[in-house]
Write an enzyme that holds these catalytic residues in place. Structure first.
Site, mmCIF file in Angstrom:
data_model
loop_
_atom_site.group_PDB
_atom_site.id
_atom_site.type_symbol
_atom_site.label_atom_id
_atom_site.label_comp_id
_atom_site.label_asym_id
_atom_site.label_seq_id
_atom_site.Cartn_x
_atom_site.Cartn_y
_atom_site.Cartn_z
ATOM 1 N N GLY A 190 0.807 -1.226 0.000
ATOM 2 C CA GLY A 190 0.000 0.000 0.000
ATOM 3 C C GLY A 190 0.831 1.263 0.000
ATOM 4 O O GLY A 190 1.908 1.326 -0.606
ATOM 5 N N HIS A 229 -4.626 -11.716 9.236
ATOM 6 C CA HIS A 229 -4.658 -10.635 10.238
ATOM 7 C C HIS A 229 -5.563 -11.017 11.409
ATOM 8 O O HIS A 229 -6.148 -10.144 12.047
ATOM 9 C CB HIS A 229 -5.132 -9.297 9.644
ATOM 10 C CG HIS A 229 -4.469 -8.905 8.358
ATOM 11 N ND1 HIS A 229 -3.108 -9.014 8.170
ATOM 12 C CD2 HIS A 229 -4.975 -8.411 7.200
ATOM 13 C CE1 HIS A 229 -2.812 -8.605 6.941
ATOM 14 N NE2 HIS A 229 -3.921 -8.244 6.330
ATOM 15 N N ASP A 241 3.298 -10.568 5.899
ATOM 16 C CA ASP A 241 2.693 -9.357 5.316
ATOM 17 C C ASP A 241 3.797 -8.347 4.955
ATOM 18 O O ASP A 241 3.580 -7.139 4.969
ATOM 19 C CB ASP A 241 1.688 -8.728 6.292
ATOM 20 C CG ASP A 241 0.647 -7.862 5.602
ATOM 21 O OD1 ASP A 241 0.582 -7.881 4.363
ATOM 22 O OD2 ASP A 241 -0.090 -7.151 6.308
ATOM 23 N N SER A 250 1.949 -2.011 4.038
ATOM 24 C CA SER A 250 2.023 -0.881 4.959
ATOM 25 C C SER A 250 1.382 -1.283 6.282
ATOM 26 O O SER A 250 0.315 -1.892 6.309
ATOM 27 C CB SER A 250 1.320 0.333 4.358
ATOM 28 O OG SER A 250 0.086 -0.037 3.804
HETATM 29 ZN ZN ZN Z 1 -3.985 -7.326 4.495
#
Ligand code: ZN
Length: 390
Positions: free
Chosen positions: A69, A225, A286, A290
């Site tokens: 991102g 997440h 990840d 961001s």
């Molecule tokens: Zn994600």
């Protein structure tokens, strides 16, 4: 002539404990695992790994390999993955995906970056699709992407329960999952939909809803997440009880932890205490995404970039800080993500499978050697991975 390497006297976790044994590598595969193997010097290299654990190369099921991102404006676009960071973190298999920005980041770029990582020595798969629906594709449809593009294994990261998601309807989720599933069946791939779960109150409800109202099996979705906060973790445990896999993100910041996120290692311990099966839990880094911290009013507080090294760090913390058994914590970063995404030949030390291997100094709990598909990419703490430019 194919390369032959013998690793002797290591304590092998495959991830199951095999005790002290020798592992012979021929070409890019594990050729033999036995109590005592000898290799004449003229035939290949012997490495004495006394005092080390030999474990499978880590499988990182979510890396924004071409950058993720940049929620702080164009100046905050996160950078792409450096293969040397993956190697020194013991990651020999990455699964790349686009992130929040699927407008200025494209699947063409993602495909090219994955091919670059392959050329540099590690295994790289990618996901088609994007946070938003209708999903971005390379060839015009999810079905043809999964079937026709060799390294596309499924869809991701599709966002739900997040202010950055396009709030897909039940029908949209069913259509995407069905297309990915059928294409996966026809091409021998996982065809799984990796799902970014935000901090919205819906949590995993959109996925439970699809499973309840369609013939899509729960394993077709792979939510990540899930350590975002404790209530999401509890919903995740329910998802595992229904047979699904859940993923915890290892990259974090002190600010994000202060706002309620649980460290992946801590979330693992809690999930096990709440009755989740160790076989249904994975970690991913990840990396290059961001790490955003939004206040309650939705304003961005700070932004950092995820690190691939956090995957091994959280595995280590799970063992050292949370007291999770080594082979159990190890399967969360090796065998389980390979199973969740249908990555054949990855995440285990088995005769005939890919020789993706790591040596870990037991005293320091530190990676010293990394072999990817039979080649040393790190040897005695020195990264050997060749890059054309710098
Ligand atoms: Zn994600």
């Amino acid at each position: 002539m194919s390369q032959i390497t013998l690793i002797k006297n290591a304590e092998v976790f495959a991830p199951r404990s095999l005790g002290r044994c020798d592992v012979l590598v021929a070409g890019d595969r594990v050729a033999k695992i036995d109590q005592n193997i000898d290799l004449p010097e003229s035939l290949g290299q012997t490495v004495d790994a006394d005092g080390a654990w030999l474990i499978p190369g880590l499988v990182d099921s979510l890396v924004h390999i071409s950058g993720g991102g940049g929620e702080g404006g164009f100046g905050s676009r996160t950078p792409e993955l450096d293969v040397r960071d993956a190697v020194s973190a013991g990651v020999t298999t990455v699964v790349g995906a686009l992130g929040t920005d699927a407008t200025t980041r494209t699947l063409n770029e993602l495909f090219g970056k994955a091919k670059a990582l392959e050329a540099q020595g590690i295994t790289s798969f990618i996901q088609t699709g994007s946070y938003q629906v209708p999903v971005n594709t390379l060839t015009g449809s999810v079905r043809s992407d999964v079937m026709l593009v060799d390294n596309i294994i499924g869809v991701g990261e599709l966002a739900i329960s997040d202010h950055r998601s396009s709030h897909p309807s039940r029908e949209e989720l069913i259509r995407i999952a069905a297309d990915a599933r059928v294409a996966g069946l026809l091409s021998g791939k996982g065809g799984v939909v990796s799902v970014h779960v935000g901090d919205g109150p819906g949590r995993l409800s959109p996925l439970f809803d699809v499973v309840e109202h369609s013939e899509i099996p729960i394993t077709q979705f792979y939510p990540t997440h899930m350590n975002r906060h404790e209530s999401l973790l509890t919903h995740g445990v329910a998802f595992t009880r229904a047979g699904g896999f859940i993923d915890f993100t290892t990259s974090t910041t002190e600010e994000i932890l202060a706002s309620g996120e649980l460290r992946a290692s801590c979330a693992l311990k809690l999930a096990l205490e709440q009755g989740a099966s160790i076989n249904q839990i994975t970690f991913s880094s990840d990396a290059q995404g961001s790490l955003t911290n939004f206040c309650e009013q939705g304003e961005l507080q700070d932004l950092e970039v995820g690190a691939i090294a956090s995957l091994f760090d959280e595995f280590r913390r799970a063992v050292q800080d949370e007291g999770v058994e080594l082979s159990q914590a190890l399967q969360v970063v090796t065998r389980n993500p390979a199973r969740a995404l249908g990555l054949k030949g990855k995440g285990q030390i088995v005769t005939g499978r890919d020789a993706d291997l790591i040596l870990v100094d037991r005293e320091r709990f530190q990676i010293t050697h990394v072999m990817a598909r039979g080649r040393w990419q790190m040897f005695d703490r020195h990264v050997r991975t060749a890059r054309l430019f710098g």
